[in-house]
Write a protein that holds these residues in place. Sequence first.
Motif, PDB file in Angstrom:
ATOM      1  N   MET A 117     -11.042   4.872  -4.916  1.00  0.00           N
ATOM      2  CA  MET A 117      -9.746   5.238  -5.493  1.00  0.00           C
ATOM      3  C   MET A 117      -9.386   6.655  -5.080  1.00  0.00           C
ATOM      4  O   MET A 117     -10.214   7.554  -5.089  1.00  0.00           O
ATOM      5  CB  MET A 117      -9.804   5.126  -7.015  1.00  0.00           C
ATOM      6  N   ALA A 118      -8.135   6.837  -4.736  1.00  0.00           N
ATOM      7  CA  ALA A 118      -7.690   8.158  -4.302  1.00  0.00           C
ATOM      8  C   ALA A 118      -7.674   9.142  -5.474  1.00  0.00           C
ATOM      9  O   ALA A 118      -7.502   8.739  -6.625  1.00  0.00           O
ATOM     10  CB  ALA A 118      -6.291   8.059  -3.701  1.00  0.00           C
ATOM     11  N   GLN A 119      -7.821  10.394  -5.132  1.00  0.00           N
ATOM     12  CA  GLN A 119      -7.736  11.429  -6.157  1.00  0.00           C
ATOM     13  C   GLN A 119      -6.297  11.504  -6.661  1.00  0.00           C
ATOM     14  O   GLN A 119      -5.352  11.405  -5.876  1.00  0.00           O
ATOM     15  CB  GLN A 119      -8.165  12.763  -5.547  1.00  0.00           C
ATOM     16  N   ALA A 120      -6.120  11.682  -7.952  1.00  0.00           N
ATOM     17  CA  ALA A 120      -4.775  11.738  -8.515  1.00  0.00           C
ATOM     18  C   ALA A 120      -4.014  12.930  -7.951  1.00  0.00           C
ATOM     19  O   ALA A 120      -4.561  14.020  -7.797  1.00  0.00           O
ATOM     20  CB  ALA A 120      -4.855  11.835 -10.031  1.00  0.00           C
ATOM     21  N   LYS A 121      -2.753  12.699  -7.621  1.00  0.00           N
ATOM     22  CA  LYS A 121      -1.886  13.773  -7.161  1.00  0.00           C
ATOM     23  C   LYS A 121      -0.839  14.041  -8.237  1.00  0.00           C
ATOM     24  O   LYS A 121      -0.444  13.138  -8.968  1.00  0.00           O
ATOM     25  CB  LYS A 121      -1.202  13.360  -5.866  1.00  0.00           C
ATOM     26  N   THR A 122      -0.413  15.289  -8.303  1.00  0.00           N
ATOM     27  CA  THR A 122       0.623  15.642  -9.256  1.00  0.00           C
ATOM     28  C   THR A 122       1.828  16.193  -8.505  1.00  0.00           C
ATOM     29  O   THR A 122       1.727  16.623  -7.357  1.00  0.00           O
ATOM     30  CB  THR A 122       0.131  16.699 -10.256  1.00  0.00           C
ATOM     31  N   GLY A 123       2.956  16.188  -9.188  1.00  0.00           N
ATOM     32  CA  GLY A 123       4.163  16.726  -8.578  1.00  0.00           C
ATOM     33  C   GLY A 123       5.217  16.930  -9.638  1.00  0.00           C
ATOM     34  O   GLY A 123       4.987  16.679 -10.829  1.00  0.00           O
ATOM     35  N   GLY A 124       6.382  17.388  -9.194  1.00  0.00           N
ATOM     36  CA  GLY A 124       7.457  17.594 -10.140  1.00  0.00           C
ATOM     37  C   GLY A 124       8.636  18.296  -9.492  1.00  0.00           C
ATOM     38  O   GLY A 124       8.646  18.559  -8.286  1.00  0.00           O
ATOM     39  N   GLU A 127      -3.107   4.942  -4.112  1.00  0.00           N
ATOM     40  CA  GLU A 127      -2.893   5.372  -2.737  1.00  0.00           C
ATOM     41  C   GLU A 127      -1.421   5.740  -2.507  1.00  0.00           C
ATOM     42  O   GLU A 127      -0.517   5.118  -3.072  1.00  0.00           O
ATOM     43  CB  GLU A 127      -3.270   4.246  -1.773  1.00  0.00           C
ATOM     44  N   LEU A 128      -1.230   6.726  -1.641  1.00  0.00           N
ATOM     45  CA  LEU A 128       0.110   7.089  -1.204  1.00  0.00           C
ATOM     46  C   LEU A 128       0.286   6.676   0.258  1.00  0.00           C
ATOM     47  O   LEU A 128      -0.593   6.919   1.085  1.00  0.00           O
ATOM     48  CB  LEU A 128       0.322   8.603  -1.336  1.00  0.00           C
ATOM     49  N   ARG A 129       1.413   6.068   0.534  1.00  0.00           N
ATOM     50  CA  ARG A 129       1.740   5.635   1.896  1.00  0.00           C
ATOM     51  C   ARG A 129       2.017   6.845   2.790  1.00  0.00           C
ATOM     52  O   ARG A 129       2.478   7.885   2.300  1.00  0.00           O
ATOM     53  CB  ARG A 129       2.999   4.754   1.823  1.00  0.00           C
ATOM     54  N   PRO A 130       1.792   6.735   4.104  1.00  0.00           N
ATOM     55  CA  PRO A 130       2.247   7.798   5.009  1.00  0.00           C
ATOM     56  C   PRO A 130       3.740   8.071   4.813  1.00  0.00           C
ATOM     57  O   PRO A 130       4.504   7.184   4.425  1.00  0.00           O
ATOM     58  CB  PRO A 130       1.957   7.239   6.400  1.00  0.00           C
ATOM     59  N   VAL A 131       4.140   9.284   5.095  1.00  0.00           N
ATOM     60  CA  VAL A 131       5.511   9.714   4.832  1.00  0.00           C
ATOM     61  C   VAL A 131       6.466   9.123   5.880  1.00  0.00           C
ATOM     62  O   VAL A 131       6.166   9.115   7.076  1.00  0.00           O
ATOM     63  CB  VAL A 131       5.585  11.250   4.832  1.00  0.00           C
ATOM     64  N   VAL A 132       7.602   8.639   5.409  1.00  0.00           N
ATOM     65  CA  VAL A 132       8.668   8.113   6.263  1.00  0.00           C
ATOM     66  C   VAL A 132       9.894   9.004   6.091  1.00  0.00           C
ATOM     67  O   VAL A 132      10.275   9.330   4.962  1.00  0.00           O
ATOM     68  CB  VAL A 132       9.013   6.661   5.881  1.00  0.00           C
ATOM     69  N   ALA A 133      10.503   9.386   7.205  1.00  0.00           N
ATOM     70  CA  ALA A 133      11.749  10.151   7.149  1.00  0.00           C
ATOM     71  C   ALA A 133      12.919   9.182   7.131  1.00  0.00           C
ATOM     72  O   ALA A 133      12.935   8.211   7.891  1.00  0.00           O
ATOM     73  CB  ALA A 133      11.860  11.070   8.353  1.00  0.00           C
ATOM     74  N   CYS A 134      13.899   9.440   6.260  1.00  0.00           N
ATOM     75  CA  CYS A 134      15.092   8.594   6.200  1.00  0.00           C
ATOM     76  C   CYS A 134      16.329   9.439   6.451  1.00  0.00           C
ATOM     77  O   CYS A 134      16.573  10.426   5.744  1.00  0.00           O
ATOM     78  CB  CYS A 134      15.204   7.889   4.855  1.00  0.00           C
ATOM     79  N   THR A 167       7.041   9.567   0.580  1.00  0.00           N
ATOM     80  CA  THR A 167       5.883   8.701   0.519  1.00  0.00           C
ATOM     81  C   THR A 167       6.213   7.589  -0.465  1.00  0.00           C
ATOM     82  O   THR A 167       7.343   7.492  -0.961  1.00  0.00           O
ATOM     83  CB  THR A 167       4.625   9.487   0.098  1.00  0.00           C
ATOM     84  N   GLN A 168       5.258   6.739  -0.739  1.00  0.00           N
ATOM     85  CA  GLN A 168       5.511   5.630  -1.652  1.00  0.00           C
ATOM     86  C   GLN A 168       4.211   5.247  -2.355  1.00  0.00           C
ATOM     87  O   GLN A 168       3.128   5.399  -1.782  1.00  0.00           O
ATOM     88  CB  GLN A 168       6.053   4.432  -0.863  1.00  0.00           C
ATOM     89  N   VAL A 188       1.959   5.239 -11.116  1.00  0.00           N
ATOM     90  CA  VAL A 188       2.714   6.478 -11.275  1.00  0.00           C
ATOM     91  C   VAL A 188       3.120   6.652 -12.737  1.00  0.00           C
ATOM     92  O   VAL A 188       3.666   5.736 -13.349  1.00  0.00           O
ATOM     93  CB  VAL A 188       3.983   6.475 -10.392  1.00  0.00           C
ATOM     94  N   THR A 189       2.852   7.833 -13.275  1.00  0.00           N
ATOM     95  CA  THR A 189       3.322   8.196 -14.611  1.00  0.00           C
ATOM     96  C   THR A 189       4.311   9.344 -14.465  1.00  0.00           C
ATOM     97  O   THR A 189       3.990  10.367 -13.860  1.00  0.00           O
ATOM     98  CB  THR A 189       2.149   8.636 -15.505  1.00  0.00           C
TER      99      THR A 189
END
Length: 131
Positions: A1-8, A21-28, A44-45, A51-52
């Motif tokens: 299991m991936a390590q938890a990431k935080t953001g905001g 898991e987080l998907r590789p980043v896609v530019a839109c 990412t996705q 996700v909380t």
Amino acid sequence: MAQAKTGGCLCGGVTYDVRGELRPVVACHCHQCRKTSGHYVAATQAAQADVTIRGDTLRWFRSSDTAERGFCGNCGSNLFWRRHGNPYISIWAGTIDGQTGLRMESQIHTESAGDYYELPHMPVIDQSELS
Ligand SMILES: [Zn+2]
Ligand SMILES: [Zn+2]
């Protein structure tokens, strides 16, 4: 299991953590991403179940009949995109705290790209992912 990431968001009113898991980043480069971000988006996705999200300032803008975009109603940060019935949520990579461990690997909607920048040298995916 991936390590938890935080953001905001910028003001701290909206925070989140991602346990899976987080998907590789896609530019839109689509019209909506350009308008809401002021440039193009790099997302990412993750599975929504992993996700909380917390914060009273989170707002959802219904950007189409089937999708909505999450942002902070206080500072205006763009954070999320999700399609109704889809188990995944897109997360704007720049809102992740610290080191992401991710790479931007592909791009979509290059037909809508602005004329003021060069496209990144990445594969183009034919996919309407972030509309
Ligand atoms: Zn904020
Ligand atoms: Zn887009």
